[in-house]
Design an enzyme around this catalytic site. Structure first.
Site: not given
Length: 196
Positions: A76, A176, A178
């Site tokens: 990001c 993202h 994750e």
């Protein structure tokens, strides 16, 4: 051995948990001198580019990142900071990946670009292993890297922009991973296997 740089501008735990789900326990590092002890490094980031870049410079991360020769992934805002220049705060970036960060021209679409969107791989790269045209990942951003020779995958929200970039041992993901479920896990696993 994976290090997560503690920039003070990111939710480090969500990144750490994503790697732990893959069976790896990263170490959060706050001292630039620690970097060379790791095989791979993550540069996370959320918030304003100007503030985050100032922190990196003040704490000595700029030199440590420039000298690091193994795989390093920006996530990001971390990806944006790896690039040459950002219009957000009119700042010079770390210059590890060529390209400029500009405000997304979303037209009638919402800004920031927030939610799931499809990424389109461009060419071949180890980071793109088993990634398909219809794979979706989770974005939250209003600035983006313009598509250029560093772009490995692009996305569209009002305009085309880089979703994944790479140059030499440096890579970045605008979204993202994750928070991107199975596709994100696949991408993080690809990063762990990436040899430079």
């Amino acid at each position: 051995m994976i290090a997560i740089i503690n920039t003070g501008c990111a939710n480090i735990n969500s990144v750490r948990f994503a790697f732990e789900r893959l069976g790896v326990t990263p170490e959060i590092v706050s001292n630039p001198e620690q970097l060379n002890g790791f095989d791979r490094v993550i540069l996370p980031g959320v918030g304003h580019a100007n503030v985050a870049m100032k922190r990196l410079i003040e704490k000595g991360w700029k030199e440590a990142i420039a000298q690091y020769e193994r795989p390093l992934l920006g996530i990001c805002l971390g990806m944006q900071l790896l690039c040459d220049y950002s219009d957000e705060g009119q700042i010079d970036g770390l210059g590890m990946i060529s390209g400029q960060i500009t405000q997304l021209q979303t037209g009638k679409l919402t800004s920031p670009h927030m939610g799931w969107n499809t990424i389109q791989p461009i060419g071949e790269h180890p980071l793109l292993k088993n990634i398909d045209e219809n794979d979706q990942v989770y974005f939250v951003h209003s600035f983006a890297h313009t598509v250029n020779e560093s772009t490995l995958a692009q996305c569209e929200h009002g305009q085309a922009f880089s979703a994944i970039v790479a140059k030499d041992n440096y890579a970045g993901m605008q979204f993202h991973p994750e928070k991107s479920a199975k596709v994100g896990a696949k991408l993080l696993n690809n990063f762990m296997q990436w040899q430079v």
